[in-house]
Design a protein around this motif. Sequence first.
Motif, PDB file in Angstrom:
ATOM      1  N   ARG A 103      39.550  40.603  34.398  1.00 38.15           N
ATOM      2  CA  ARG A 103      38.465  40.625  35.387  1.00 38.15           C
ATOM      3  C   ARG A 103      37.744  39.284  35.428  1.00 38.15           C
ATOM      4  O   ARG A 103      37.215  38.874  36.465  1.00 38.15           O
ATOM      5  CB  ARG A 103      37.485  41.745  35.027  1.00 38.15           C
ATOM      6  CG  ARG A 103      36.125  41.679  35.723  1.00 38.15           C
ATOM      7  CD  ARG A 103      36.268  41.960  37.220  1.00 38.15           C
ATOM      8  NE  ARG A 103      34.977  42.035  37.848  1.00 38.15           N
ATOM      9  CZ  ARG A 103      34.321  40.993  38.326  1.00 38.15           C
ATOM     10  NH1 ARG A 103      34.823  39.777  38.214  1.00 38.15           N
ATOM     11  NH2 ARG A 103      33.155  41.151  38.923  1.00 38.15           N
ATOM     12  N   VAL A 152      37.672  41.615  44.072  1.00 39.19           N
ATOM     13  CA  VAL A 152      37.562  42.999  43.597  1.00 39.19           C
ATOM     14  C   VAL A 152      37.463  43.955  44.787  1.00 39.19           C
ATOM     15  O   VAL A 152      38.152  44.983  44.848  1.00 39.19           O
ATOM     16  CB  VAL A 152      36.339  43.151  42.670  1.00 39.19           C
ATOM     17  CG1 VAL A 152      36.129  44.608  42.295  1.00 39.19           C
ATOM     18  CG2 VAL A 152      36.510  42.309  41.415  1.00 39.19           C
ATOM     19  N   GLY A 172      33.983  38.591  42.789  1.00 38.99           N
ATOM     20  CA  GLY A 172      33.584  39.867  43.354  1.00 38.99           C
ATOM     21  C   GLY A 172      34.276  40.181  44.661  1.00 38.99           C
ATOM     22  O   GLY A 172      34.656  41.327  44.919  1.00 38.99           O
TER      23      GLY A 172
END
Length: 509
Positions: free
Chosen positions: A361, A369, A366
Amino acid sequence: MTAALPVLPVLLPVLGAGLSLLRLPHAVVRALSTGILTAVLVCEAALLVLADTRGPQALHVGGWPAPLGITLVADRLSALLLTVSTLVALAVLVFAIGQGTAEERPRTAALFHPAYLLLVTGVSLAFLSGDLFNLFVAFEVMLAASYVLITLDADENRTRAGMTYTIVSLTSSLLFLSLVALVYAATGTVTLAQLGPRLAELPDGLRGAFALLLLAVLGIKTAIIPMHFWLPDSYPTAPAPITAVFAALLTKVGVYALLRTQTLLFPRTDVWILLACAAIITMLVGILGAIAQDDLNRLLSFTLVSHIGFMLFGLALFDTRGLTGCILYVVHHIVVQAALFLAAGLAVRRTGTAALHRLTRRTSPGVLVVLFAIPAMSLSGIPPFSGFIAKLALLRAGVAQGGPAAYALAAAALLTSLLTLYAMTRVWTSAFAARSPDHKEAAPPTPPDAPPARPRGTRLMLAAAAGMTAAGLTIAACAGPLARLGERAAEDLLHPQAYRSVVLGEGER
């Protein structure tokens, strides 16, 4: 001008491919390819409006009427799939330009754009073909272009995978050509509009043999289990944009060919048990294969195989509800599968590996994601995304049909959706779930063949992936009109009088 619309999705990419072979600057070739696909998309959108409001649109090439000449036909189904496919092809091209798939590697610069445009040509010709022989030609154009793309700047592994893909495709093509010859010998025509009535006059055994042979030929191209073995070994080895366009379009062309030929040539009034069994096996075995993978691209490839079963589910029912669900699922899957592979390509580019246990991750911003999460939830059938809408349409069709086969299909679809959610959760926890603050890892290696990172290129790649995600959300938002369009297209498949009339005129039906 509108009379020429059916030929433009084939003609424009061919002209663009020829021009891109000239010694032009890279910027000019990029603009040419992008402009050609944009123009094709506009033409196909206009063709979709015409097909929906005025009925099927046909063009007799050279003025030769069917069955003497080549006829290109666009009805609601073919025009819809043309529009969605070109939209995906355009987004993937933008991603490839941002990634530098062609321009950063001198050996591939002269081949990528013409091969890509020829691939789009083959896809368009397959959707528009009005006879079996030109459908065969379309598959051959796609095969030639895809082999070039899959082996561009290839190492030993990619060359081996490309050879496997080509050998299997050529075997399927030989069977297809043999089928075309046998059908012509038995009926005296290969024009789809004529074949239905003429095949109905043949003995049941011979007609059934043709239906099974056609299912086997297209089953290889569609990757129906157990004829799927070539796909998980071929697609993951290619660069991310090539894998994305292959996964989004090539198998869906096979599904379209199944929809067109089985409903037009071999109509049924009840559930096709053989295809229902193939759908159940494809759904379950494919998703179990995905769960067993540690490589992200292979996992998505097995998931692609599994979800072909949902499309077979709708076709096996052979009624308006089932075909409507099938059409919705094809449209949804073209967009969502492209979005997933593009997001996976971005993640692999940042980490240098496709192994789930090494993805982190920490290297995923973001926005990436979100770009993975939305199509992953849609593929799993989570409401209110497009996958849920398409699966709901299929489940309602299965329940309405009734009977053991329909209920078995519905149960397999529900189980496959749950297993798909589990597979996507595995990817999420490996690649995108937040790690604890004290979690430390060594910096991931950069892929040895990766082009240098460019801020503008990265923005283009993110924009292309975001465009595909937005397209998936648009499908969900426009579910009502799209479902009604899909229902009208399903009615066209089951009642092809208008299709036959526009191809053959007022003569033979």
